[in-house]
Structures are given as C-alpha cells and as structure tokens.
Write a protein that holds these residues in place. Structure first.
Motif, PDB file in Angstrom:
ATOM      1  N   GLY A 153     -30.855 -70.748 -35.811  1.00 39.26           N
ATOM      2  CA  GLY A 153     -29.964 -71.857 -36.108  1.00 39.26           C
ATOM      3  C   GLY A 153     -29.902 -72.215 -37.585  1.00 39.26           C
ATOM      4  N   ILE A 154     -30.876 -71.756 -38.357  1.00 37.57           N
ATOM      5  CA  ILE A 154     -30.885 -72.056 -39.794  1.00 37.57           C
ATOM      6  C   ILE A 154     -29.608 -71.562 -40.457  1.00 37.57           C
ATOM      7  CG2 ILE A 154     -32.035 -71.529 -41.986  1.00 37.57           C
ATOM      8  CD1 ILE A 154     -34.665 -71.401 -40.460  1.00 37.57           C
ATOM      9  N   ALA A 155     -29.147 -70.398 -40.047  1.00 40.32           N
ATOM     10  CA  ALA A 155     -27.992 -69.772 -40.698  1.00 40.32           C
ATOM     11  C   ALA A 155     -26.722 -70.607 -40.594  1.00 40.32           C
ATOM     12  CB  ALA A 155     -27.757 -68.384 -40.098  1.00 40.32           C
ATOM     13  N   HIS A 156     -26.667 -71.525 -39.650  1.00 46.58           N
ATOM     14  CA  HIS A 156     -25.479 -72.367 -39.497  1.00 46.58           C
ATOM     15  C   HIS A 156     -25.467 -73.543 -40.478  1.00 46.58           C
ATOM     16  CE1 HIS A 156     -24.003 -70.395 -35.858  1.00 46.58           C
ATOM     17  NE2 HIS A 156     -25.261 -70.344 -35.449  1.00 46.58           N
ATOM     18  N   PHE A 157     -26.610 -73.781 -41.146  1.00 50.10           N
ATOM     19  CA  PHE A 157     -26.697 -74.969 -42.001  1.00 50.10           C
ATOM     20  C   PHE A 157     -27.213 -74.684 -43.412  1.00 50.10           C
ATOM     21  CE2 PHE A 157     -26.999 -76.419 -37.620  1.00 50.10           C
ATOM     22  CZ  PHE A 157     -26.038 -77.412 -37.594  1.00 50.10           C
ATOM     23  N   ALA A 158     -27.994 -73.643 -43.597  1.00 50.36           N
ATOM     24  CA  ALA A 158     -28.609 -73.375 -44.903  1.00 50.36           C
ATOM     25  C   ALA A 158     -28.062 -72.092 -45.501  1.00 50.36           C
ATOM     26  CB  ALA A 158     -30.123 -73.286 -44.780  1.00 50.36           C
ATOM     27  N   ARG A 159     -27.908 -72.085 -46.815  1.00 47.39           N
ATOM     28  CA  ARG A 159     -27.381 -70.898 -47.473  1.00 47.39           C
ATOM     29  C   ARG A 159     -28.487 -69.978 -47.988  1.00 47.39           C
ATOM     30  NH1 ARG A 159     -26.666 -74.916 -51.605  1.00 47.39           N
ATOM     31  NH2 ARG A 159     -27.702 -74.324 -53.558  1.00 47.39           N
ATOM     32  N   GLU A 160     -29.721 -70.461 -47.966  1.00 44.82           N
ATOM     33  CA  GLU A 160     -30.831 -69.673 -48.519  1.00 44.82           C
ATOM     34  C   GLU A 160     -32.135 -70.133 -47.874  1.00 44.82           C
ATOM     35  OE1 GLU A 160     -33.165 -69.112 -52.812  1.00 44.82           O
ATOM     36  OE2 GLU A 160     -31.300 -70.273 -52.679  1.00 44.82           O
ATOM     37  N   VAL A 161     -33.028 -69.175 -47.622  1.00 42.07           N
ATOM     38  CA  VAL A 161     -34.358 -69.495 -47.110  1.00 42.07           C
ATOM     39  C   VAL A 161     -35.381 -68.789 -48.004  1.00 42.07           C
ATOM     40  CG1 VAL A 161     -35.919 -69.496 -45.128  1.00 42.07           C
ATOM     41  CG2 VAL A 161     -33.435 -69.594 -44.763  1.00 42.07           C
ATOM     42  N   PRO A 162     -36.023 -69.497 -48.924  1.00 37.88           N
ATOM     43  CA  PRO A 162     -37.044 -68.865 -49.764  1.00 37.88           C
ATOM     44  C   PRO A 162     -38.144 -68.240 -48.917  1.00 37.88           C
ATOM     45  CG  PRO A 162     -36.485 -71.050 -50.585  1.00 37.88           C
ATOM     46  CD  PRO A 162     -35.813 -70.912 -49.254  1.00 37.88           C
ATOM     47  N   ALA A 163     -38.796 -67.245 -49.461  1.00 35.71           N
ATOM     48  CA  ALA A 163     -39.820 -66.504 -48.706  1.00 35.71           C
ATOM     49  C   ALA A 163     -40.920 -67.427 -48.205  1.00 35.71           C
ATOM     50  CB  ALA A 163     -40.392 -65.398 -49.573  1.00 35.71           C
ATOM     51  N   PHE A 164     -41.352 -68.369 -49.036  1.00 40.36           N
ATOM     52  CA  PHE A 164     -42.440 -69.246 -48.590  1.00 40.36           C
ATOM     53  C   PHE A 164     -41.969 -70.188 -47.483  1.00 40.36           C
ATOM     54  CE2 PHE A 164     -40.543 -71.897 -51.911  1.00 40.36           C
ATOM     55  CZ  PHE A 164     -40.606 -73.172 -51.367  1.00 40.36           C
ATOM     56  N   ALA A 165     -40.690 -70.565 -47.528  1.00 40.06           N
ATOM     57  CA  ALA A 165     -40.137 -71.409 -46.467  1.00 40.06           C
ATOM     58  C   ALA A 165     -40.070 -70.644 -45.150  1.00 40.06           C
ATOM     59  CB  ALA A 165     -38.755 -71.915 -46.860  1.00 40.06           C
TER      60      ALA A 165
END
Length: 338
Positions: A68-80
């Motif tokens: 579901g992250i892909a529907h709201f965030a444009r980037e996910v840092p590696a540590f996140a």
C-alpha cells in the motif's frame, strides 16, 4: 451504531461505508481511530470537523500491507524499508515523501505522508475489504487504498481504547467496529524518514533501541535535527488530556501531599506504583503496574475512568526513566501540560 468486528458481514458493511465517504470508528492495536478514505479530501474533512482538529495537523494513513505504500509515497529510503520489514504490521508509523496529488487533506498539505500498517485483525480485515476490486454501487464505490485514522476523540483529549470510549466521545451516530480493548494502548511510534536518517518524532511501543537494531541507524531526536521537521500527529506540547488537571510527582511528593491534606482530601485521584498511605476515604486510588507495557495498555482507560469519577485533580507518580517507559512518559507529560 456499534458492529461486531469479528462478523464478516459487519466488516463488509463498514468497508462499504468507508468507500462511500462515511466515517468509521476503527480498532487498532494502539487506540481506536476515526477512519475515512485517505484519498478523499471531502471524507477527510469530516474527520477534522468531528474531532475539532486543525486542518493543517496531519493524519496517519493506514494501509493493509507494505504494498500500500506505493499508493501514497514516492520514495522509500533503504533504512525506512528495513523498519517496515521489521515492524509491519505493528505500532510503527513511518513518514515518507508523498506522491504528488494524493492524500493532500490527510497530510495537512505537507509533501510528506505518515503511513502505518496496523496489526489488529479487525483493522486488517477492514483495510483489505476497502481495497478489494469492485466499483459498482453495490460495492460502495472504487477501491480505497488507505484510510486516514487519527484517534477517535475530541482533539487534544484522551484517546479511546474501547468502542464504548468512541461513542462516549463522538456520540452513538458514528459507525464503530468493536474489536475489543486495544492491546498496546498508546499511539504508534512515529519515525520521520524524509531527511536521510531516522528521526523519532513520537515515542511508542517500538523503542529507540529496536529502531536502531532494525535499520542500523540510531534514531535522532527532533531537537537534534530541528530543521524542516514535518508536522506529525500527537506531537503538540499539550495533548492526551483528561478533563481533570494532571500533575506528575515522585512518590515522596505524593506521600507528602497526601499527609498534608489528611482526612479532608477529596476530588483527587492517585495513580502510582508506590504503596501510599492516606487518612481520607474520599480519594480515588489506583495502582500503576510496574511493567511499562501493562501501564501503557491501561493508561488512557484509567484517565477516562478518573474523569468518570468526577475528580478535579489527578496525581500521577512520574514513570521511571528507563527506555521502555518513554512512550508512557511522553503521553503523561503532554497530558500534564494542558
């Protein structure tokens, strides 16, 4: 209206309500949330109105799973991503760069979004049902990929941990899924992941040490990296407050106060780990558990109970300085600031 969260038909009815733009009281493992379609600014506006919450104070978006992250965030840092892998589903919110054009009202207009995947089975079932395919009228509208869900209480007041608390706060007209008492009892840990390092914005059940172990980076405090700190839920100086005035004291100060007031002490509730003496039969006294997790689980229900008893003052023994107590200390310090 309260529906049984263990009834599949109730889950389906609640999902239809959310997909049609209605509000829903939703159980999570932390507290009950007031949920609405995060992608509908009109639905989210109802949350702010019901709570009396400023519209620029962002809401956390709850998703069914990491996809579901892909529907709201444009980037996910590696540590996140490591934090998501370690603690989802669970009581951890990560703040990520927001996709343009989505969840604008839910995020208070910021270019970041707080995301969480709750562990409560009723919340999970509801989120899965909301995102299920089907856009006909009988399905209640198009899929909902996430719900904005701040605590289901008036802004700044004590969070609800039962379905009855939600009704007490917001009235019986609000649709509520009953999932039983919340097991964690205080809101999620919030970690800002938008500035290259993890920054702890709100402590909770997931501790600093657990965050560091999971992602390989010790989280900074917002005071250590103050520039460009996103606004986040539950981080105002005054929050989580009962109607009665809260005062934090150590055990010695509590006992001194009780001794000074003597048999005339009244309209006061005491919540403490220490064994205290009093000559008054009019005090409301409850023992705080020695365990941080047990205290967190009952904390908001205890504060609400003291209000129900009609006390004017709540005296609370200051929690220990140990790391596992940080979330409880945070909530009590903000309650006492009101």
């Amino acid at each position: 209206m309260v529906l049984d969260g263990n009834d599949p038909q109730a889950i389906a009815a609640a999902a239809r309500a959310v997909r049609s733009g209605a509000l829903l009281g939703l159980p999570t493992e932390t507290v009950y949330g007031l949920a609405a379609n995060a992608s509908s600014d009109a639905a989210v506006a109802q949350i702010f109105a019901a709570k009396g919450r400023p519209s620029d104070h962002p809401l956390i978006v709850h998703v069914a799973n990491a996809e579901g992250i892909a529907h709201f965030a444009r980037e996910v840092p590696a540590f996140a991503q490591k934090l998501v892998d370690a603690f989802w589903p669970g009581p951890l919110t990560v703040i990520l760069p927001r996709l343009a054009g989505v969840a604008t009202a839910a995020t208070g207009g910021q270019d970041s979004v707080g995301l969480r995947c709750p562990a409560h089975p009723v919340a999970h079932a509801l989120l899965v049902a909301c995102a299920a395919p089907g856009d006909g009228p009988e399905a209640g509208g198009p899929p909902v990929w996430g719900v904005a869900a701040p605590s289901a209480n008036r802004f700044g007041r004590v969070s609800p941990t039962t379905a009855q608390h939600v009704q007490d706060e917001l009235g019986t007209d609000v649709l509520v899924l009953d999932g039983g008492p919340c097991q964690v009892g205080i809101e999620s840990t919030i970690v800002d992941c938008t500035r290259g390092v993890p920054v702890l914005l709100r402590p909770g059940a997931v501790t600093r040490a657990q965050i560091a172990q999971a992602c390989g980076l010790a989280p900074l405090s917002k005071d250590e990296l103050p520039d460009h700190t996103p606004r986040a839920s539950g981080t105002l100086e005054s929050h989580y407050a009962p109607a009665a005035k809260v005062r934090l004291m150590d055990a010695k100060a509590l006992q001194t106060g009780l001794d000074l007031l003597g048999a005339e002490a009244a309209h006061i509730a005491v919540y403490a780990r220490a064994a205290l003496r009093t000559k008054s039969s009019q005090l409301v006294m409850r023992r705080m558990p020695d365990d941080a997790a047990a205290t967190a689980q009952q904390l908001f229900a205890v504060l609400r109970g003291f209000d129900d008893d009609g006390v004017k003052l709540i005296w609370i023994e200051t929690p220990p300085a140990a790391p596992e107590w940080e979330g409880v200390r945070d909530r009590l310090q903000r309650a006492a600031a009101s």
